[in-house]
Write a protein that holds these residues in place. Structure first.
Motif, PDB file in Angstrom:
ATOM      1  N   THR A  33       5.800  11.060  18.065  1.00 22.90           N
ATOM      2  CA  THR A  33       5.327  10.363  16.869  1.00 22.90           C
ATOM      3  C   THR A  33       6.452   9.568  16.223  1.00 22.90           C
ATOM      4  OG1 THR A  33       5.728  12.269  15.426  1.00 22.90           O
ATOM      5  CG2 THR A  33       3.546  12.093  16.439  1.00 22.90           C
ATOM      6  N   ASP A  34       7.684   9.899  16.542  1.00 25.54           N
ATOM      7  CA  ASP A  34       8.856   9.147  16.083  1.00 25.54           C
ATOM      8  C   ASP A  34       9.159   8.105  17.150  1.00 25.54           C
ATOM      9  OD1 ASP A  34      11.326   8.144  15.365  1.00 25.54           O
ATOM     10  OD2 ASP A  34      12.337  10.084  15.322  1.00 25.54           O
ATOM     11  N   PHE A  35       9.096   6.828  16.786  1.00 26.97           N
ATOM     12  CA  PHE A  35       9.229   5.760  17.770  1.00 26.97           C
ATOM     13  C   PHE A  35      10.651   5.567  18.296  1.00 26.97           C
ATOM     14  CE2 PHE A  35      10.071   3.770  13.729  1.00 26.97           C
ATOM     15  CZ  PHE A  35      11.104   2.885  14.002  1.00 26.97           C
ATOM     16  N   HIS A  36      11.616   6.223  17.727  1.00 27.81           N
ATOM     17  CA  HIS A  36      12.991   6.078  18.192  1.00 27.81           C
ATOM     18  C   HIS A  36      13.172   6.748  19.559  1.00 27.81           C
ATOM     19  CE1 HIS A  36      13.453   5.537  13.815  1.00 27.81           C
ATOM     20  NE2 HIS A  36      14.319   4.616  14.194  1.00 27.81           N
ATOM     21  N   HIS A  37      13.861   6.077  20.440  1.00 24.87           N
ATOM     22  CA  HIS A  37      14.244   6.619  21.754  1.00 24.87           C
ATOM     23  C   HIS A  37      13.045   7.031  22.615  1.00 24.87           C
ATOM     24  CE1 HIS A  37      18.215   6.575  19.993  1.00 24.87           C
ATOM     25  NE2 HIS A  37      17.795   7.393  19.038  1.00 24.87           N
ATOM     26  N   LEU A  38      11.953   6.276  22.531  1.00 22.43           N
ATOM     27  CA  LEU A  38      10.775   6.610  23.329  1.00 22.43           C
ATOM     28  C   LEU A  38      11.060   6.553  24.828  1.00 22.43           C
ATOM     29  CD1 LEU A  38       7.810   4.924  21.416  1.00 22.43           C
ATOM     30  CD2 LEU A  38       8.354   7.360  21.597  1.00 22.43           C
ATOM     31  N   ASP A  39      11.893   5.585  25.258  1.00 25.13           N
ATOM     32  CA  ASP A  39      12.238   5.499  26.684  1.00 25.13           C
ATOM     33  C   ASP A  39      12.898   6.796  27.143  1.00 25.13           C
ATOM     34  OD1 ASP A  39      11.345   2.839  26.790  1.00 25.13           O
ATOM     35  OD2 ASP A  39      13.316   2.063  26.257  1.00 25.13           O
ATOM     36  N   ALA A  40      13.867   7.254  26.383  1.00 22.09           N
ATOM     37  CA  ALA A  40      14.591   8.476  26.753  1.00 22.09           C
ATOM     38  C   ALA A  40      13.670   9.689  26.736  1.00 22.09           C
ATOM     39  CB  ALA A  40      15.774   8.692  25.812  1.00 22.09           C
ATOM     40  N   LYS A  41      12.775   9.754  25.760  1.00 25.69           N
ATOM     41  CA  LYS A  41      11.842  10.881  25.682  1.00 25.69           C
ATOM     42  C   LYS A  41      10.896  10.879  26.879  1.00 25.69           C
ATOM     43  CE  LYS A  41      12.008  10.821  20.679  1.00 25.69           C
ATOM     44  NZ  LYS A  41      11.268  10.490  19.453  1.00 25.69           N
ATOM     45  N   GLY A  42      10.413   9.702  27.244  1.00 25.57           N
ATOM     46  CA  GLY A  42       9.525   9.596  28.395  1.00 25.57           C
ATOM     47  C   GLY A  42      10.217   9.999  29.684  1.00 25.57           C
ATOM     48  N   ILE A  43      11.432   9.519  29.872  1.00 30.06           N
ATOM     49  CA  ILE A  43      12.201   9.873  31.069  1.00 30.06           C
ATOM     50  C   ILE A  43      12.471  11.375  31.088  1.00 30.06           C
ATOM     51  CG2 ILE A  43      14.453   9.618  32.192  1.00 30.06           C
ATOM     52  CD1 ILE A  43      14.346   6.655  31.179  1.00 30.06           C
ATOM     53  N   THR A  44      12.817  11.935  29.949  1.00 27.21           N
ATOM     54  CA  THR A  44      13.071  13.375  29.862  1.00 27.21           C
ATOM     55  C   THR A  44      11.832  14.163  30.274  1.00 27.21           C
ATOM     56  OG1 THR A  44      14.709  13.072  28.120  1.00 27.21           O
ATOM     57  CG2 THR A  44      13.708  15.252  28.291  1.00 27.21           C
ATOM     58  N   ALA A  45      10.666  13.758  29.779  1.00 28.37           N
ATOM     59  CA  ALA A  45       9.428  14.461  30.125  1.00 28.37           C
ATOM     60  C   ALA A  45       9.144  14.375  31.622  1.00 28.37           C
ATOM     61  CB  ALA A  45       8.259  13.887  29.329  1.00 28.37           C
ATOM     62  N   VAL A  46       9.339  13.213  32.212  1.00 31.88           N
ATOM     63  CA  VAL A  46       9.088  13.045  33.652  1.00 31.88           C
ATOM     64  C   VAL A  46      10.045  13.897  34.473  1.00 31.88           C
ATOM     65  CG1 VAL A  46       9.199  11.393  35.565  1.00 31.88           C
ATOM     66  CG2 VAL A  46       8.057  10.762  33.430  1.00 31.88           C
ATOM     67  N   VAL A  47      11.321  13.888  34.107  1.00 32.25           N
ATOM     68  CA  VAL A  47      12.314  14.683  34.840  1.00 32.25           C
ATOM     69  C   VAL A  47      11.997  16.170  34.724  1.00 32.25           C
ATOM     70  CG1 VAL A  47      14.752  15.360  34.855  1.00 32.25           C
ATOM     71  CG2 VAL A  47      14.122  12.946  34.750  1.00 32.25           C
ATOM     72  N   TYR A  49       9.069  17.512  34.221  1.00 25.41           N
ATOM     73  CA  TYR A  49       7.822  17.811  34.931  1.00 25.41           C
ATOM     74  C   TYR A  49       8.002  17.789  36.445  1.00 25.41           C
ATOM     75  CZ  TYR A  49       2.892  17.710  36.171  1.00 25.41           C
ATOM     76  OH  TYR A  49       1.667  18.011  36.707  1.00 25.41           O
ATOM     77  N   THR A  50       8.720  16.799  36.940  1.00 26.68           N
ATOM     78  CA  THR A  50       8.847  16.634  38.394  1.00 26.68           C
ATOM     79  C   THR A  50      10.033  17.370  38.979  1.00 26.68           C
ATOM     80  OG1 THR A  50      10.209  14.639  38.215  1.00 26.68           O
ATOM     81  CG2 THR A  50       7.802  14.346  38.275  1.00 26.68           C
ATOM     82  N   GLY A  51      11.052  17.617  38.156  1.00 28.67           N
ATOM     83  CA  GLY A  51      12.277  18.223  38.665  1.00 28.67           C
ATOM     84  C   GLY A  51      13.153  17.225  39.401  1.00 28.67           C
ATOM     85  N   ALA A  52      12.752  15.964  39.367  1.00 28.64           N
ATOM     86  CA  ALA A  52      13.505  14.918  40.060  1.00 28.64           C
ATOM     87  C   ALA A  52      14.799  14.605  39.317  1.00 28.64           C
ATOM     88  CB  ALA A  52      12.667  13.648  40.153  1.00 28.64           C
ATOM     89  N   VAL A  53      15.745  14.094  40.052  1.00 30.68           N
ATOM     90  CA  VAL A  53      16.986  13.612  39.462  1.00 30.68           C
ATOM     91  C   VAL A  53      16.982  12.095  39.583  1.00 30.68           C
ATOM     92  CG1 VAL A  53      19.496  13.635  39.615  1.00 30.68           C
ATOM     93  CG2 VAL A  53      18.205  15.721  40.075  1.00 30.68           C
ATOM     94  N   ILE A  54      17.101  11.420  38.455  1.00 28.03           N
ATOM     95  CA  ILE A  54      17.088   9.963  38.446  1.00 28.03           C
ATOM     96  C   ILE A  54      18.512   9.487  38.186  1.00 28.03           C
ATOM     97  CG2 ILE A  54      16.119   7.896  37.387  1.00 28.03           C
ATOM     98  CD1 ILE A  54      13.789   9.688  36.411  1.00 28.03           C
ATOM     99  N   PRO A  55      19.082   8.712  39.120  1.00 28.45           N
ATOM    100  CA  PRO A  55      20.445   8.216  38.915  1.00 28.45           C
ATOM    101  C   PRO A  55      20.549   7.373  37.636  1.00 28.45           C
ATOM    102  CG  PRO A  55      19.757   7.882  41.180  1.00 28.45           C
ATOM    103  CD  PRO A  55      18.538   8.314  40.409  1.00 28.45           C
ATOM    104  N   GLU A  56      21.642   7.528  36.935  1.00 30.66           N
ATOM    105  CA  GLU A  56      21.839   6.822  35.665  1.00 30.66           C
ATOM    106  C   GLU A  56      21.678   5.314  35.834  1.00 30.66           C
ATOM    107  OE1 GLU A  56      25.222   6.075  32.233  1.00 30.66           O
ATOM    108  OE2 GLU A  56      25.473   7.746  33.621  1.00 30.66           O
ATOM    109  N   ILE A  63      15.265   0.443  32.037  1.00 36.30           N
ATOM    110  CA  ILE A  63      15.197   0.190  30.589  1.00 36.30           C
ATOM    111  C   ILE A  63      15.521  -1.263  30.303  1.00 36.30           C
ATOM    112  CG2 ILE A  63      16.271   0.713  28.365  1.00 36.30           C
ATOM    113  CD1 ILE A  63      16.479   3.634  29.359  1.00 36.30           C
ATOM    114  N   ASP A  64      16.524  -1.826  30.964  1.00 39.34           N
ATOM    115  CA  ASP A  64      16.856  -3.239  30.775  1.00 39.34           C
ATOM    116  C   ASP A  64      15.681  -4.129  31.153  1.00 39.34           C
ATOM    117  OD1 ASP A  64      19.370  -2.600  29.863  1.00 39.34           O
ATOM    118  OD2 ASP A  64      20.367  -2.991  31.786  1.00 39.34           O
ATOM    119  N   GLU A  65      14.977  -3.802  32.239  1.00 40.36           N
ATOM    120  CA  GLU A  65      13.810  -4.582  32.646  1.00 40.36           C
ATOM    121  C   GLU A  65      12.690  -4.508  31.631  1.00 40.36           C
ATOM    122  OE1 GLU A  65      12.608  -3.394  36.564  1.00 40.36           O
ATOM    123  OE2 GLU A  65      14.536  -3.985  37.462  1.00 40.36           O
ATOM    124  N   LEU A  66      12.497  -3.334  31.013  1.00 41.48           N
ATOM    125  CA  LEU A  66      11.456  -3.191  29.993  1.00 41.48           C
ATOM    126  C   LEU A  66      11.752  -4.032  28.763  1.00 41.48           C
ATOM    127  CD1 LEU A  66      10.780   0.652  30.102  1.00 41.48           C
ATOM    128  CD2 LEU A  66       9.211  -1.168  30.796  1.00 41.48           C
TER     129      LEU A  66
END
Length: 68
Positions: A33-47, A49-56, A63-66
């Motif tokens: 509900t807090d719009f700050h850092h939504l990209d980071a929150k979304g990535i955190t939730a995906v990681v 849930y999936t247990g995947a490791v996403i390279p920095e 994020i730059d493309e978005l």
């Protein structure tokens, strides 16, 4: 997976009808509900849930493309 029943108030992560326990745990503690850092929150939730490791570098590039 459990399916959400129609609601006028929207889904609640606390409701067992909303989704699987794994999905609820993935978003636990993330305030969407807090719009700050939504990209980071979304990535955190995906990681979580999936247990995947996403390279920095991949995260930064996505994020730059978005933001273009």
């Amino acid at each position: 997976m459990l399916v959400e029943e129609p609601s006028t108030t929207g889904p609640s992560a606390r409701s067992p009808r909303w989704s699987s326990p794994e999905a609820v745990n993935a978003v636990a503690g993330l305030d969407f509900t807090d719009f700050h850092h939504l990209d980071a929150k979304g990535i955190t939730a995906v990681v979580r849930y999936t247990g995947a490791v996403i390279p920095e570098a991949d995260v930064r590039r996505a994020i730059d493309e978005l933001r273009q």
